[in-house]
Every structure is written in structure tokens, then in C-alpha cells.
Design a protein around this motif. Structure first.
Motif, PDB file in Angstrom:
ATOM      1  N   ASP A 194       0.829  -1.211   0.000  1.00  0.00           N
ATOM      2  CA  ASP A 194       0.000   0.000   0.000  1.00  0.00           C
ATOM      3  C   ASP A 194       0.863   1.260   0.000  1.00  0.00           C
ATOM      4  O   ASP A 194       0.483   2.292   0.564  1.00  0.00           O
ATOM      5  CB  ASP A 194      -0.960  -0.003   1.194  1.00  0.00           C
ATOM      6  CG  ASP A 194      -0.239  -0.144   2.530  1.00  0.00           C
ATOM      7  OD1 ASP A 194       1.003  -0.306   2.522  1.00  0.00           O
ATOM      8  OD2 ASP A 194      -0.916  -0.076   3.571  1.00  0.00           O
ATOM      9  N   ASP A 195       2.021   1.183  -0.623  1.00  0.00           N
ATOM     10  CA  ASP A 195       2.927   2.327  -0.697  1.00  0.00           C
ATOM     11  C   ASP A 195       2.214   3.518  -1.331  1.00  0.00           C
ATOM     12  O   ASP A 195       1.491   3.386  -2.325  1.00  0.00           O
ATOM     13  CB  ASP A 195       4.154   1.938  -1.533  1.00  0.00           C
ATOM     14  CG  ASP A 195       5.156   3.067  -1.634  1.00  0.00           C
ATOM     15  OD1 ASP A 195       6.025   3.147  -0.765  1.00  0.00           O
ATOM     16  OD2 ASP A 195       5.039   3.866  -2.592  1.00  0.00           O
ATOM     17  N   ARG A 196       2.461   4.713  -0.813  1.00  0.00           N
ATOM     18  CA  ARG A 196       1.721   5.907  -1.242  1.00  0.00           C
ATOM     19  C   ARG A 196       2.063   6.296  -2.682  1.00  0.00           C
ATOM     20  O   ARG A 196       1.180   6.711  -3.441  1.00  0.00           O
ATOM     21  CB  ARG A 196       2.006   7.072  -0.301  1.00  0.00           C
ATOM     22  CG  ARG A 196       3.469   7.470  -0.228  1.00  0.00           C
ATOM     23  CD  ARG A 196       3.748   8.538   0.814  1.00  0.00           C
ATOM     24  NE  ARG A 196       5.156   8.883   0.890  1.00  0.00           N
ATOM     25  CZ  ARG A 196       5.726   9.813   0.138  1.00  0.00           C
ATOM     26  NH1 ARG A 196       4.986  10.490  -0.724  1.00  0.00           N
ATOM     27  NH2 ARG A 196       7.016  10.066   0.237  1.00  0.00           N
ATOM     28  N   LEU A 197       3.334   6.193  -3.076  1.00  0.00           N
ATOM     29  CA  LEU A 197       3.697   6.549  -4.442  1.00  0.00           C
ATOM     30  C   LEU A 197       3.126   5.551  -5.453  1.00  0.00           C
ATOM     31  O   LEU A 197       2.659   5.933  -6.525  1.00  0.00           O
ATOM     32  CB  LEU A 197       5.213   6.644  -4.596  1.00  0.00           C
ATOM     33  CG  LEU A 197       5.903   7.843  -3.951  1.00  0.00           C
ATOM     34  CD1 LEU A 197       7.387   7.853  -4.301  1.00  0.00           C
ATOM     35  CD2 LEU A 197       5.252   9.147  -4.397  1.00  0.00           C
ATOM     36  N   VAL A 198       3.179   4.273  -5.098  1.00  0.00           N
ATOM     37  CA  VAL A 198       2.605   3.257  -5.980  1.00  0.00           C
ATOM     38  C   VAL A 198       1.108   3.478  -6.131  1.00  0.00           C
ATOM     39  O   VAL A 198       0.559   3.436  -7.240  1.00  0.00           O
ATOM     40  CB  VAL A 198       2.886   1.840  -5.432  1.00  0.00           C
ATOM     41  CG1 VAL A 198       2.124   0.790  -6.242  1.00  0.00           C
ATOM     42  CG2 VAL A 198       4.376   1.545  -5.459  1.00  0.00           C
ATOM     43  N   GLU A 199       0.437   3.734  -5.018  1.00  0.00           N
ATOM     44  CA  GLU A 199      -1.001   3.941  -5.045  1.00  0.00           C
ATOM     45  C   GLU A 199      -1.376   5.154  -5.900  1.00  0.00           C
ATOM     46  O   GLU A 199      -2.300   5.097  -6.721  1.00  0.00           O
ATOM     47  CB  GLU A 199      -1.509   4.135  -3.615  1.00  0.00           C
ATOM     48  CG  GLU A 199      -3.005   4.314  -3.518  1.00  0.00           C
ATOM     49  CD  GLU A 199      -3.459   4.506  -2.066  1.00  0.00           C
ATOM     50  OE1 GLU A 199      -4.125   5.516  -1.785  1.00  0.00           O
ATOM     51  OE2 GLU A 199      -3.118   3.641  -1.233  1.00  0.00           O
ATOM     52  N   THR A 200      -0.645   6.267  -5.737  1.00  0.00           N
ATOM     53  CA  THR A 200      -0.939   7.469  -6.518  1.00  0.00           C
ATOM     54  C   THR A 200      -0.701   7.237  -8.001  1.00  0.00           C
ATOM     55  O   THR A 200      -1.524   7.610  -8.850  1.00  0.00           O
ATOM     56  CB  THR A 200      -0.071   8.642  -6.039  1.00  0.00           C
ATOM     57  OG1 THR A 200      -0.370   8.917  -4.662  1.00  0.00           O
ATOM     58  CG2 THR A 200      -0.342   9.890  -6.870  1.00  0.00           C
ATOM     59  N   ALA A 201       0.418   6.623  -8.348  1.00  0.00           N
ATOM     60  CA  ALA A 201       0.741   6.409  -9.751  1.00  0.00           C
ATOM     61  C   ALA A 201      -0.239   5.449 -10.413  1.00  0.00           C
ATOM     62  O   ALA A 201      -0.656   5.654 -11.562  1.00  0.00           O
ATOM     63  CB  ALA A 201       2.172   5.878  -9.878  1.00  0.00           C
ATOM     64  N   LYS A 245      -5.662  15.756 -14.153  1.00  0.00           N
ATOM     65  CA  LYS A 245      -4.486  16.622 -14.137  1.00  0.00           C
ATOM     66  C   LYS A 245      -3.897  16.762 -12.746  1.00  0.00           C
ATOM     67  O   LYS A 245      -2.667  16.759 -12.571  1.00  0.00           O
ATOM     68  CB  LYS A 245      -4.856  17.992 -14.685  1.00  0.00           C
ATOM     69  CG  LYS A 245      -3.703  18.976 -14.710  1.00  0.00           C
ATOM     70  CD  LYS A 245      -4.185  20.288 -15.258  1.00  0.00           C
ATOM     71  CE  LYS A 245      -3.071  21.305 -15.271  1.00  0.00           C
ATOM     72  NZ  LYS A 245      -3.526  22.580 -15.818  1.00  0.00           N
ATOM     73  N   THR A 246      -4.751  16.891 -11.738  1.00  0.00           N
ATOM     74  CA  THR A 246      -4.236  17.004 -10.373  1.00  0.00           C
ATOM     75  C   THR A 246      -3.473  15.738  -9.976  1.00  0.00           C
ATOM     76  O   THR A 246      -2.452  15.812  -9.278  1.00  0.00           O
ATOM     77  CB  THR A 246      -5.381  17.255  -9.373  1.00  0.00           C
ATOM     78  OG1 THR A 246      -6.299  16.155  -9.397  1.00  0.00           O
ATOM     79  CG2 THR A 246      -6.131  18.529  -9.713  1.00  0.00           C
ATOM     80  N   LEU A 247      -3.953  14.575 -10.431  1.00  0.00           N
ATOM     81  CA  LEU A 247      -3.262  13.318 -10.138  1.00  0.00           C
ATOM     82  C   LEU A 247      -1.936  13.237 -10.881  1.00  0.00           C
ATOM     83  O   LEU A 247      -0.922  12.790 -10.323  1.00  0.00           O
ATOM     84  CB  LEU A 247      -4.146  12.129 -10.525  1.00  0.00           C
ATOM     85  CG  LEU A 247      -5.449  11.957  -9.747  1.00  0.00           C
ATOM     86  CD1 LEU A 247      -6.257  10.797 -10.342  1.00  0.00           C
ATOM     87  CD2 LEU A 247      -5.166  11.693  -8.271  1.00  0.00           C
ATOM     88  N   VAL A 248      -1.940  13.665 -12.149  1.00  0.00           N
ATOM     89  CA  VAL A 248      -0.710  13.630 -12.944  1.00  0.00           C
ATOM     90  C   VAL A 248       0.360  14.514 -12.320  1.00  0.00           C
ATOM     91  O   VAL A 248       1.527  14.111 -12.189  1.00  0.00           O
ATOM     92  CB  VAL A 248      -0.983  14.067 -14.398  1.00  0.00           C
ATOM     93  CG1 VAL A 248       0.326  14.212 -15.170  1.00  0.00           C
ATOM     94  CG2 VAL A 248      -1.890  13.066 -15.103  1.00  0.00           C
ATOM     95  N   ARG A 249      -0.034  15.725 -11.935  1.00  0.00           N
ATOM     96  CA  ARG A 249       0.952  16.617 -11.334  1.00  0.00           C
ATOM     97  C   ARG A 249       1.527  16.007 -10.054  1.00  0.00           C
ATOM     98  O   ARG A 249       2.729  16.107  -9.787  1.00  0.00           O
ATOM     99  CB  ARG A 249       0.330  17.985 -11.023  1.00  0.00           C
ATOM    100  CG  ARG A 249      -0.096  18.810 -12.193  1.00  0.00           C
ATOM    101  CD  ARG A 249       0.871  18.809 -13.362  1.00  0.00           C
ATOM    102  NE  ARG A 249       2.257  19.055 -13.002  1.00  0.00           N
ATOM    103  CZ  ARG A 249       3.267  18.990 -13.866  1.00  0.00           C
ATOM    104  NH1 ARG A 249       3.035  18.658 -15.127  1.00  0.00           N
ATOM    105  NH2 ARG A 249       4.503  19.230 -13.480  1.00  0.00           N
ATOM    106  N   LYS A 250       0.680  15.369  -9.267  1.00  0.00           N
ATOM    107  CA  LYS A 250       1.162  14.741  -8.041  1.00  0.00           C
ATOM    108  C   LYS A 250       2.108  13.590  -8.355  1.00  0.00           C
ATOM    109  O   LYS A 250       3.149  13.417  -7.704  1.00  0.00           O
ATOM    110  CB  LYS A 250      -0.031  14.241  -7.212  1.00  0.00           C
ATOM    111  CG  LYS A 250       0.332  13.776  -5.810  1.00  0.00           C
ATOM    112  CD  LYS A 250      -0.922  13.430  -5.017  1.00  0.00           C
ATOM    113  CE  LYS A 250      -0.569  13.008  -3.601  1.00  0.00           C
ATOM    114  NZ  LYS A 250      -1.782  12.657  -2.815  1.00  0.00           N
ATOM    115  N   THR A 251       1.762  12.816  -9.392  1.00  0.00           N
ATOM    116  CA  THR A 251       2.596  11.678  -9.782  1.00  0.00           C
ATOM    117  C   THR A 251       3.960  12.132 -10.285  1.00  0.00           C
ATOM    118  O   THR A 251       4.990  11.499  -9.994  1.00  0.00           O
ATOM    119  CB  THR A 251       1.889  10.855 -10.872  1.00  0.00           C
ATOM    120  OG1 THR A 251       0.661  10.346 -10.342  1.00  0.00           O
ATOM    121  CG2 THR A 251       2.745   9.704 -11.352  1.00  0.00           C
TER     122      THR A 251
END
Length: 521
Positions: A194-201, A245-251
Motif C-alpha cells: 500500500d505504498d503511497r507513491l505506488v497507489e498514486t501512480a 491533471k491534479t493526479l498527474v501533477r502529483k505523480t
């Protein structure tokens, strides 16, 4: 002249100009088009590769169509794809505009705030933010810069050898593709599922596909639609784009800033991002635009690499569940070559020919990206006596290249033995990996790395784990369907299966190898 009459004259004049332009071309054969729509109304909502293959059977392996006003050239054979996209790659390496993914400009922040429940994205950025990744870049200097970075990172023997400890580590822990590419791109070690970067990407990738795959939305064919306000009916694609777009920028931004902070603290692990930042700092070229390019190059490693690699591994597992005889035959080969005292490693590959056939068949049975990513012809061309117009969208039907029964007999059957029945030269020529990774200057730069990762995971799963049908509440086998989801990426439909360690000795061996590779990776 009355306004109505003037409009009529303009419409007729426009139609006449388009007609005179079209009659000078001798296009390849294709389905009859209708005004305005062209042939787009003939495409089903799902599994469009099958309709394009149907056109291929009717009109030949090079088909001309129109999606609204956009000319489209569909390539239904490897021969045609190689002839055009590789041998004439200077003309066929551009991308269509992909307005939804990278060009759509936003409305004023007040309108966005009213339509989107999150913070409004900057009005200066494209709608989905994918304009800085190599998949979507137009052919030119910026594309060549990204391609060089990725080729340096994924095609040199030294680079590939340096990744082997990471590939081993993640194979033994089975966190796998997402963890590997995050480590390579950012030097970031994944320690949990459940890593946060993996989950976001992963969420970003899924939401992007939901919002619209490249070239699939009306705005890509009618750019005027990008100007409609958010309150108008039919503007839902813009709202979804703003959300993505908000998700992409975070990724893209979060791991990049993490690497920069670690570099300032002197604690940064080796990574693609760190090396590119160091190089730019040394040359004095770390501008905002250059940083955006670095973010895009690192981000595409995750977004493109993990999604397709995981899809291929899922396909492998599904094939093995449905074909236990193949699984057992591959296991017998591994047992004979590797033995019980260790797990398979890269050096064993050349000695495991049947497993190599299994991996080939996995890529053929379910091409991960059935229609690739469309190319764009940047000038008029002639092929086999037919005119191909400047600006045409060029679609390689990779699915049909791997499913054509005239090329692969009984294509719906998972049959690794088909390659053993071929000569060495024929087996190489028929290798589906020659088409599933794309063509020409747009071929996936991570092809060798991805193929090696799939092979290592497949070899170790076979050697270490018993794989079988899951059971229902009555103890009966749950037999999955050999079915795949329609979409830009062809994932197997959700299915259940059972994994068990092969023996207690195998379990201990996995634990030992995992501990060793955690220390050395």
C-alpha cells in the motif's frame, strides 16, 4: 447577400475544396465513408482492433479510413508496419495532437473551482499534464532528448546489468514492476503493497485511461471543442481531464521533489532522476522547462513500464492456470537445468528454450497494447502505388499481427510449441516481441528491460510456486475465462487462482535469496 445564403455558399465552397483535395489522391482501399462522420460510426465502443482487422480481411493489410475529417491509415501486418514505421521512420515518427492528453487549455480558475471539487490546476498547464512524456511528444528535438535519456538508461549493457539486483530483489518479494521502476526512476525503495507513491501512480494511470485513451475523444478530432465552457452540456470530458491533471501533477512532482530534497541532504540513492539533475546542474541547464522534461522522462518509466509489464505478468499467470501441462513442462526444464539448490537467474536463460517459447507465447496471446499508440504521417507518401496523405493518423493493429491465423495457426490457442515447430530463423522472425513493443523511432526504449523482468518473474514463479485453480465454497475449481478487458491496455479480466510454496525447502530458499538481495541491491 442574406446570411443564410452566405453560409450556404461557404459550406458548398468548403465541401468543394475538400473534394478537389481528396480526388487528387489514390488512397488505399477501405470502407466507404459518410459526410462529417467518415467511418467513425462503424467502430464499436469496445474491442476496436477487431473491426480494424475485419477491414483488413476485406480490403487488405493497409486500409484507408476517416475518423471524422482525420485521414487514418490502418496497418494490419508486420510487413506494412516495418516498411512504413521503421524503414521510413523519418516520415512516420510524429504523433497526432492528442488534445485531451496534452493540449487542452483550461478555463479561468473561477469556472474550474465551480466545476471541480479539488483545488483548480494552474491555467497555464495542459489539461491532463501528459505533454512532457515521450509517448505524447511530437517528433522533434524535445522527443530526441527524451529518447536519448531513456535509451541511455535502458539499452546499454552496463545499465541493464546494473538493474539486475533490483530485478532479482523485486522478483523474490513479488512487489515487482511498480517497485522496480520506482527504484530505477527515483531511487525509491517500496516496502509495502500500500505504498503511497505506488497507489498514486496506479490511480493516475487508471483515471487517465478512463478519461480517454489517445485519440479516442471527440476533442482530438474537433479541436474547436476545447474552447467550450464547463457549464455547457458535453463538457464532461474537461471536468474529468481537470481531475486527472491534479493526479498527474502529483505523480510527476512528488517523487521529483523527493529526489531533489535527498540530493540537497546528500542522501539521494542512484536513480535516473538524480543523474539527470546532476548533469543539468553541472551544465547550468536546470531551467523550469528542463525540470519538466526530467519529470516526464522519469514519470513515463513508471506510467508506461509498470502498467504493461504487470499486464503481461497477469497474462502469464492466467495462461499457466488454464494450461497446467505447460506449467509442468516448463518446471521440468527448470529443474533439469537449475536444480533444487537455487532459483533461476539471468544466466540460465539461454539454457531454457521451452520457457523462452512460453514467454513468447504470453506476449502473442495477449498483446499488452492492442493498437499501440497512433503515429502521424508528417508529409505525403506513396506505398504500393497508393497515396498516403500528410497528417494521416497511422494505427498499427498489433492485436491482429499476433492473431492473424495466416501467420499463427489457431491463434486463440495458447501454444508455446508453435515456436519449437519452426526453424531457428523462422522462430526469430515470428517472435511477437518484434511487434508488441512498437516500431521505428517510437519503439519502447525499455523493451529489453521489460522482457528480462517478465522472464525472471515467470522462471521463479514456475520454479518456486504451485499454481492452480482457486476453489469455491463447495470445493470445486473456479475455472477463469481466457478473456481480456477492452481498452488501451488489454488486461486479463479479473480472475482467481491459488499460489502455494512448492516445498518448505523452496520457501526457505526464497527467504534466503530475498535477504541476500535486499543487502546487495
Amino acid at each position: 447577400m442574406a446570411p443564410t445564403a452566405l453560409i450556404l455558399v461557404l459550406v458548398v465552397a468548403g465541401a468543394y475544396i475538400r473534394y478537389t483535395k481528396s480526388v487528387k489522391y489514390h488512397h488505399p482501399p477501405g470502407p466507404a465513408a459518410v459526410p462529417l462522420l467518415g467511418n467513425v460510426h462503424q467502430l464499436p465502443m469496445e474491442y476496436q482492433q477487431r473491426k480494424l482487422a475485419e477491414w483488413g480481411r476485406q480490403f487488405g493489410d493497409v486500409v484507408f479510413a476517416k475518423f471524422f475529417r482525420t485521414p487514418v491509415v490502418v496497418l494490419n501486418s508486420k510487413e506494412a508496419a516495418v516498411d512504413l514505421m521503421e524503414k521510413r521512420s523519418a516520415k512516420y515518427s510524429d504523433r497526432p495532437p492528442f488534445i485531451l492528453l496534452k493540449e487542452l487549455c483550461v478555463d479561468c480558475p473561477a469556472n474550474i473551482a465551480a466545476a471541480v471539487a479539488t483545488n483548480p490546476p494552474s491555467p497555464s498547464l495542459p489539461s491532463m499534464g501528459w505533454d512532457s512524456v515521450i509517448n505524447n511528444l511530437p517528433y522533434g528535438e524535445r522527443f530526441r532528448k527524451h529518447r536519448k535519456w531513456l535509451q541511455d538508461a535502458f539499452t546499454s549493457k552496463a545499465a541493464l546489468m546494473s538493474y539486475r539486483p533490483i530485478q532479482r530483489r523485486e522478483t523474490y518479494t513479488l512487489l515487482w514492476a511498480g517497485a522496480m521502476v520506482l527504484d530505477i526512476a527515483y531511487g525509491y525503495r517500496v516496502t509495502s503493497l500500500d505504498d503511497r507513491l505506488v497507489e498514486t501512480a496506479e490511480r493516475t494511470t487508471v483515471e487517465t485511461v478512463i478519461a480517454g485513451s489517445p485519440g479516442s475523444m471527440l476533442v482530438d478530432f474537433f479541436p474547436i471543442l476545447k474552447g467550450i465552457p464547463l457549464w455547457m452540456p458535453g463538457s464532461g470530458f474537461k471536468r474529468q481531464a481537470f481531475h486527472v491533471k491534479t493526479l498527474v501533477r502529483k505523480t510527476l512532482d512528488t517523487p521529483y521533489e523527493m529526489v531533489k530534497r535527498a540530493m540537497m541532504a546528500g542522501t539521494a540513492a542512484p536513480s535516473l532522476t538524480a543523474s539527470l539533475v546532476e548533469e543539468a546542474l553541472a551544465e547550468g541547464t536546470l531551467t523550469a522547462e528542463h525540470e519538466e522534461d526530467i519529470k516526464g522522462a522519469a514519470g513515463v518509466v513508471y506510467a508506461a513500464g509498470s502498467e504493461t509489464t504487470v499486464t503481461t505478468l497477469k497474462t502469464f499467470v492466467l495462461a499457466m492456470v488454464l494450461h497446467p501441462e505447460v506449467y509442468q513442462r516448463a518446471r521440468a526444464e527448470i529443474d533439469r537445468v537449475v536444480g533444487p539448490e537455487r532459483l533461476p537467474d539471468f544466466e540460465d536463460r539461454e539454457h531454457l528454450p521451452y520457457l523462452e517459447c512460453v514467454v513468447k507465447e504470453v506476449f502473442r496471446w495477449n498483446a499488452p497494447v492492442p493498437l499501440g499508440v497512433p503515429h502521424r504521417l508528417n508529409s505525403d507518401d506513396v506505398y504500393r502505388g497508393h497515396d498516403l496523405p500528410d497528417g494521416a493518423m497511422v494505427i498499427p493493429n498489433i492485436w491482429w499481427m499476433t492473431q492473424n491465423p495466416e501467420v499463427y495457426s489457431n491463434p486463440e490457442k495458447f501454444d508455446p510449441d508453435r515456436y519449437l515447430r519452426m526453424s531457428t530463423d523462422e522462430s526469430e522472425r515470428m517472435d511477437p516481441r518484434n511487434v508488441v513493443f512498437g516500431f521505428g523511432r517510437r519503439i519502447c526504449p525499455g523493451q529489453v528491460f521489460a522482457d528480462a523482468s517478465v522472464w525472471l518473474a515467470a522462471a521463479n514463479i514456475i520454479a518456486a510456486l504451485d499454481l492452480s485453480f482457486a476453489k469455491n465454497a463447495l470445493g470445486r475449481d473456479i475455472v477463469p475465462d481466457a478473456a481480456f478487458i477492452s481498452g488501451f491496455v488489454s488486461q486479463p479480466k479479473q480472475f482467481k487462482c491459488a499460489f502455494r510454496p512448492r516445498t518448505e525447502q523452496t520457501l526457505s530458499l526464497i527467504a534466503h535469496m530475498n535477504a541476500v538481495n535486499i543487502v546487495t541491491a
